[in-house]
Design a protein around this motif. Sequence first.
Motif, short mmCIF file in Angstrom:
data_model
loop_
_atom_site.label_atom_id
_atom_site.label_comp_id
_atom_site.label_asym_id
_atom_site.label_seq_id
_atom_site.Cartn_x
_atom_site.Cartn_y
_atom_site.Cartn_z
N UNK A 428 0.82 -1.22 0.00
CA UNK A 428 0.00 0.00 0.00
C UNK A 428 0.85 1.27 0.00
N UNK A 429 1.92 1.28 0.79
CA UNK A 429 2.77 2.47 0.84
C UNK A 429 3.43 2.74 -0.51
N UNK A 430 3.98 1.70 -1.14
CA UNK A 430 4.65 1.89 -2.43
C UNK A 430 3.66 2.34 -3.50
N UNK A 431 2.47 1.78 -3.48
CA UNK A 431 1.46 2.16 -4.47
C UNK A 431 1.10 3.64 -4.35
N UNK A 432 0.92 4.10 -3.13
CA UNK A 432 0.58 5.51 -2.94
C UNK A 432 1.77 6.41 -3.23
N UNK A 433 2.96 5.98 -2.88
CA UNK A 433 4.16 6.77 -3.21
C UNK A 433 4.26 6.95 -4.72
N UNK A 434 4.01 5.89 -5.45
CA UNK A 434 4.10 5.96 -6.92
C UNK A 434 2.99 6.83 -7.50
N UNK A 435 1.80 6.74 -6.92
CA UNK A 435 0.69 7.57 -7.41
C UNK A 435 1.00 9.04 -7.19
N UNK A 436 1.51 9.37 -6.02
CA UNK A 436 1.85 10.76 -5.71
C UNK A 436 2.97 11.26 -6.60
N UNK A 437 3.99 10.43 -6.81
CA UNK A 437 5.12 10.82 -7.65
C UNK A 437 4.67 11.14 -9.08
N UNK A 438 3.83 10.29 -9.64
CA UNK A 438 3.34 10.52 -11.01
C UNK A 438 2.47 11.77 -11.09
N UNK A 439 1.61 11.96 -10.09
CA UNK A 439 0.71 13.11 -10.10
C UNK A 439 1.46 14.42 -9.88
N UNK A 440 2.48 14.38 -9.01
CA UNK A 440 3.28 15.58 -8.78
C UNK A 440 4.01 16.01 -10.07
N UNK A 441 4.45 15.04 -10.85
CA UNK A 441 5.11 15.35 -12.12
C UNK A 441 4.14 16.07 -13.07
N UNK A 442 2.90 15.59 -13.08
CA UNK A 442 1.88 16.24 -13.92
C UNK A 442 1.61 17.67 -13.44
N UNK A 443 1.60 17.85 -12.12
CA UNK A 443 1.39 19.19 -11.57
C UNK A 443 2.48 20.14 -12.01
N UNK A 444 3.72 19.69 -11.98
CA UNK A 444 4.85 20.53 -12.38
C UNK A 444 4.77 20.89 -13.85
N UNK A 445 4.27 19.97 -14.66
CA UNK A 445 4.15 20.24 -16.09
C UNK A 445 3.13 21.34 -16.38
N UNK A 446 2.17 21.47 -15.45
CA UNK A 446 1.13 22.48 -15.68
C UNK A 446 1.55 23.84 -15.15
#
Length: 446
Positions: A428-446
């Motif tokens: 569960x921790x790794x899954x959420x870490x990966x979800x946050x990492x991917x979403x944060x990258x999208x935020x930076x792109x915007x």
Amino acid sequence: MSVSSGRTRGERGPRRGATRRTAVVVVPLLLSALTLTACGSGGDDAGSSADGKIEGDISFQTWNLRANYKDYFEGLAKDFEKQNPGVHVKWLDQPAENYADKLSADAAGGTLPDVVNVSPDLSYPLAKAGVIMSLDKEPAAAKFKADYTPEAWKGNELPGLEGSYAFPWYLNTGPLFYNKTLFQKAGLDPAKPPKTYDELFADANTIAVKSGGKTATLAGTPSIEDFGRYGVPLMNADATKFTYNDAKGAELLTKYLELFKNGGLDSQALTSGPDAVGQKFLQQKVAMNPGSAHDLGTFKQNAPDLYKNLGITDAPNNTGHPNMYVMGMAVNSKSKHKAAAIAFAHFITNKQNQESFAHKVAIFPSTAGSLDQPYWTQDDGTDEGRVRVASARLLKGAVNYTPVVMTDEMKTILKNEVAKALQGKKSPQQALDDAVSQSDKLLKQS
């Protein structure tokens, strides 16, 4: 579905007998890449009329409402014009499909209407670009703040920006239906549905054990709203990073994993769509499911035994605050006739007009004191009244949990990573870490 009341993409206009569930729409990134010109009817001489008079030609835009509510909105415009003879109102209505794209193009091209129907996710890029006004910073608008509930006004505030960016219009929330018979068969008190997540997980495990694994309580994986209601901090203060991967977030997903293994979460939760989930609830194979007054009619006709033993409650939360969806009317910050635009946006959303609209549609007014009236507090014996009263009660103290910067793509990322955790492919921790990492990258792109 998860514990959350799902939002149906594209279902932007309210329908009779059904809950309007607003989907978070991705606003194209061109807003952040362009230096926006003056918008709406403003031109270079944007601002209120020199003497602050309510006068001039203004336009206002709604969102997929003309087909069902043409007479209502044309009547509103005429009434406002009668009260303000120096004003002419032009009503525009856009279809649900590509509404975000239309707003973006109008903002970039300098043709945004004076008053626009928005949800907070649509307000955010417009506000960041300076296209719509902060009502708290505009005295002519801020004076109306007390006309609305504090929750509704706050619901239109945006992270990292000062003030509220739309007059609160209508609110919505979705009740959670539960099967009293299935609770009773498991030895649970059907008059006491779970109110917290600990109670939910305990009841779900009990129902799974007592039914020999034949009855699940939930049929959907946790959404971002579930994390919010669980008490997980979803983002940092200025909405530049997601934070739902903290220890509490991992704790929630771990509990869902245990539920999945024990049969309290339906075995097909990773693949079932809303229709399939609803059918399982109808067949009394799932104990809890979100819905609307429209569903009550279906239960009454197709599952009378379920209908007779149907409970209505709110989705469990650990915060004391149910979830709500918010709609508003934003004002073009560059409007040439700003005084008229502000006055009209307030007129659409004033107590009388909000209550009138809410009597026509299954939505709820955001004006102070409205939900204390008998229409929203006393069950009239109809299916619609039963759900209306239950839902209205939930709106007091409710908040909008979904971050305004969370796009559909980011929601899909979370859903996919949650599925990997439930399948045992990741912790569960790794899954959420990966979800946050991917979403944060999208935020930076915007």
